[in-house]
Write a protein that holds these residues in place. Structure first.
Motif, short mmCIF file in Angstrom:
data_model
loop_
_atom_site.label_atom_id
_atom_site.label_comp_id
_atom_site.label_asym_id
_atom_site.label_seq_id
_atom_site.Cartn_x
_atom_site.Cartn_y
_atom_site.Cartn_z
N GLN A 43 60.43 17.38 5.18
CA GLN A 43 59.57 17.85 6.27
C GLN A 43 60.34 18.69 7.27
N ALA A 47 59.71 22.61 8.24
CA ALA A 47 59.43 22.92 9.64
C ALA A 47 60.38 23.99 10.16
N HIS A 81 48.23 16.11 12.01
CA HIS A 81 49.37 16.23 12.92
C HIS A 81 50.68 16.33 12.14
N GLY A 82 50.82 15.48 11.12
CA GLY A 82 52.04 15.49 10.32
C GLY A 82 52.23 16.77 9.53
N ALA A 84 51.10 19.73 10.36
CA ALA A 84 51.47 20.79 11.31
C ALA A 84 52.92 20.65 11.75
N GLN A 85 53.37 19.44 11.98
CA GLN A 85 54.77 19.23 12.36
C GLN A 85 55.72 19.72 11.28
N ALA A 86 55.28 19.65 10.01
CA ALA A 86 56.10 20.13 8.90
C ALA A 86 55.93 21.63 8.68
N ALA A 109 49.56 19.52 17.34
CA ALA A 109 50.97 19.73 16.98
C ALA A 109 51.31 21.21 16.86
N GLY A 111 49.72 23.51 15.00
CA GLY A 111 49.54 24.04 13.66
C GLY A 111 48.35 24.99 13.53
N GLU A 194 51.75 9.09 7.00
CA GLU A 194 53.13 9.59 6.96
C GLU A 194 53.64 9.71 5.53
#
Length: 208
Positions: A43, A47, A81-82, A84-86, A109, A111, A194
């Motif tokens: 991830q 990112a 959210h996860g 977009a964080q990646a 986040a 994205g 996650e």
């Protein structure tokens, strides 16, 4: 497989012992071993490449019911959210329920969110879709969504979600399921949002 991120004048580059990652083609190219660098998770690697605008924005689909439970809404938001964080682009059906929750999480986040709408006009999208694409073809848009995504995460759902999952499997996409998503042969079950995001990241880096 250890991933190492190296800095450079043209931005970061990602390496493993025998190859370098092409972030535009999402493919590894043979390369000599390179010393140094920072050991990163899949991830974090994606990112960093996305932040440098080196990673091609191929979409990951999040699907689920419009009439979603509180648990499904929370899971969909966490998945969005996860992703977009990646540094990944979120694709969904653009409407309410789990789709809206996933978009809300992704936008929170920072994205990019795409909505592939069944409607004839873009205004039918939920407020968290940054790029609404009106198809005007109703439920047939499920096939386009399944084909357009590089991976698909189902959060709950019924017949509409089932059709998207089955089509994605037919198109040889990675399909992951959370919660009460329908059972489809070959779909991988994940025990948390996650875990689903981590699996997608490994998949895009050819690690699963």
């Amino acid at each position: 497989m250890e991933l190492r991120l190296h800095g450079g004048p043209d931005g970061p580059s990602l390496h493993r012992p025998d190859a370098a990652f092409d972030p535009w083609q999402l493919a590894w190219q043979p390369a000599a071993p390179r010393a140094g660098g920072e050991v990163v998770t899949p991830q974090a690697a994606l990112a960093a490449l996305a932040a440098a605008r080196l990673l091609r924005g191929v979409p990951v689909a999040v699907i689920g019911p419009r009439e979603a439970s509180a648990e499904e809404l929370a899971a969909a938001e966490a998945v969005g959210h996860g992703l977009a964080q990646a540094g990944l682009v979120l694709l969904c059906g653009g409407k309410g329920g789990a789709m809206e929750a996933a978009c809300r999480g992704a936008r929170r986040a920072g994205g990019l969110t795409l909505g592939l709408l069944p409607d004839e006009e873009w205004q039918g999208a939920n407020d968290h879709v940054a790029i609404p694409l009106a198809t005007g073809i109703g439920p047939a848009r499920n096939a386009i969504l399944a084909r357009a995504s590089v991976a698909l995460i189902a959060v709950g759902g019924a017949y509409g979600t089932l059709s998207e999952m089955a089509l994605a499997m037919q198109f040889n996409r990675l399909v992951l399921a959370l919660g009460r998503a329908p059972e489809v042969l070959g779909v991988l079950r994940c025990d948390s949002p996650e875990a689903a995001v981590a699996h997608v990241a490994r998949h895009l880096l050819g690690m699963s």
